[in-house]
Design a protein around this motif. Structure first.
Motif, PDB file in Angstrom:
ATOM      1  N   ILE A 156       0.855  -1.187   0.000  1.00  0.00           N
ATOM      2  CA  ILE A 156       0.000   0.000   0.000  1.00  0.00           C
ATOM      3  C   ILE A 156       0.891   1.237   0.000  1.00  0.00           C
ATOM      4  CG2 ILE A 156      -1.734   1.310   1.273  1.00  0.00           C
ATOM      5  CD1 ILE A 156      -2.804  -1.286   2.365  1.00  0.00           C
ATOM      6  N   HIS A 157       0.825   2.000  -1.091  1.00  0.00           N
ATOM      7  CA  HIS A 157       1.670   3.197  -1.242  1.00  0.00           C
ATOM      8  C   HIS A 157       3.151   2.845  -1.049  1.00  0.00           C
ATOM      9  CE1 HIS A 157      -1.939   5.540  -1.465  1.00  0.00           C
ATOM     10  NE2 HIS A 157      -2.298   5.258  -0.227  1.00  0.00           N
ATOM     11  N   GLY A 158       3.524   1.691  -1.574  1.00  0.00           N
ATOM     12  CA  GLY A 158       4.917   1.292  -1.518  1.00  0.00           C
ATOM     13  C   GLY A 158       5.368   0.690  -0.203  1.00  0.00           C
ATOM     14  N   ARG A 159       4.458   0.493   0.736  1.00  0.00           N
ATOM     15  CA  ARG A 159       4.810  -0.076   2.037  1.00  0.00           C
ATOM     16  C   ARG A 159       4.196  -1.465   2.191  1.00  0.00           C
ATOM     17  NH1 ARG A 159       3.003   3.994   6.519  1.00  0.00           N
ATOM     18  NH2 ARG A 159       1.127   4.004   5.203  1.00  0.00           N
TER      19      ARG A 159
END
Length: 315
Positions: A156-159
């Protein structure tokens, strides 16, 4: 471990008069892949035992036996056998994962709060122990597989998303405590794959808390609302699909309703009383058993006396 009578291979582990010498272990056959059930007393003689569900991973008569288990935590039990005067000496090595260690620590009253994380956390509340535990392994595996796919695509959003699992022990009050623990750990979405009794209790206890609760398994509906999603199949759809072909079978007209005593079976039975007569069937009996019941002799006797042709059960 003290010496035990000569094993004569491994068969006494799971069947026969000598079965159960290891944590009450029982299995249908002693070979890789066979399911194993054990009950371990961890909190004194007066406490309920912890039920362990697993399977035999490897076995060699007179030498070793390895048991991999998924419930109530993931781990490995290794047994190593050696000759001893008048019997067999057994060495036991037990391994468990971090969630399993944390669960044992909480059971003993030790704090297990997780450190803060920069990654989003997803909660999964399921029944890793108690009567509902046989279903939890597949739920655990499905959740981890889905999360692996999400993280492989960037999270999610790169995490990366972290999964934190709670165990309601097939009990609504315990489920509420575990849900609050997941919230305190930073979970803002909780998947509740338990009985509807636990889902309802958690939804009421969390009230207006900014936490999305999702019930992905079969449920009777009616508890939706803001931040509440019930996605599972409904009992009315199940009954409508099954009733017509069953009643078209020759001689199937008398139905006995049996279920556990909580909201899901009671709602389902109410729908059955409306639906079955439409297809020419009649209800000749109905009984409920509390969650955790092991002796169903009374219900079986009632079914036999009723002359029922079919038993739609919710147990």
């Amino acid at each position: 471990m003290d010496r035990i009578p000569t094993l004569g291979g491994l068969q006494p582990f799971g069947a026969g008069e000598e079965a159960g010498w290891l944590f009450g272990g029982v299995c249908g056959r002693v070979e890789p892949g066979a399911a194993v059930h054990m009950a371990v007393h961890l909190s004194g003689s007066g406490a309920e035992p912890v039920e362990i569900l697993g399977r035999i991973a490897a076995a060699r008569p007179y030498v070793y036996l390895d048991i991999v288990h998924d419930q109530p935590w993931r781990g490995l039990i290794k047994l190593r056998f050696g000759a001893a005067d008048g019997g067999t000496r057994v060495r036991l090595i037990a391994e468990l994962d971090q969630p399993g260690l944390e669960r044992l620590m909480r059971r003993r009253g030790f704090p297990t709060a997780r450190n803060a994380s920069s990654h989003p956390r997803l909660g999964l509340l399921t029944s890793k122990s108690g009567p509902g535990s046989p279903f939890a392994t597949s739920i655990d595996n499905a959740a981890m597989l889905a999360l692996e796919e999400v993280n492989a695509e960037g999270g999610i959003h790169g995490r990366r998303v972290e999964l934190i699992v709670g165990d309601d022990a097939s009990d609504p009050e315990t489920g509420v405590m575990e849900a609050r623990r997941l919230v305190q750990a930073g979970c803002r979405t909780i998947l509740i794959a338990t009985t509807s009794a636990t889902y309802t209790s958690v939804a009421e206890a969390l009230g207006d808390a900014p936490v999305l609760l999702v019930q992905p398994v079969m449920n009777e509906g009616g508890s939706g609302g803001r931040l509440r999603l019930q996605l599972g199949e409904r009992p009315g759809d199940q009954l409508a699909t099954a009733t017509k072909p069953l009643t078209q079978m020759e001689g199937v007209r008398r139905s006995f309703l049996a279920g556990n005593d909580y909201c899901w079976p009671r709602t389902t039975h109410g729908l059955a009383r409306q639906l079955l007569p439409r297809y020419g069937a009649r209800i000749v009996g109905e009984e409920f058993a509390s969650m955790g019941t092991r002796d169903f002799a009374q219900i079986v006797e009632s079914i036999q006396k009723s002359g029922a042709d079919i038993v739609p059960r919710r147990i």
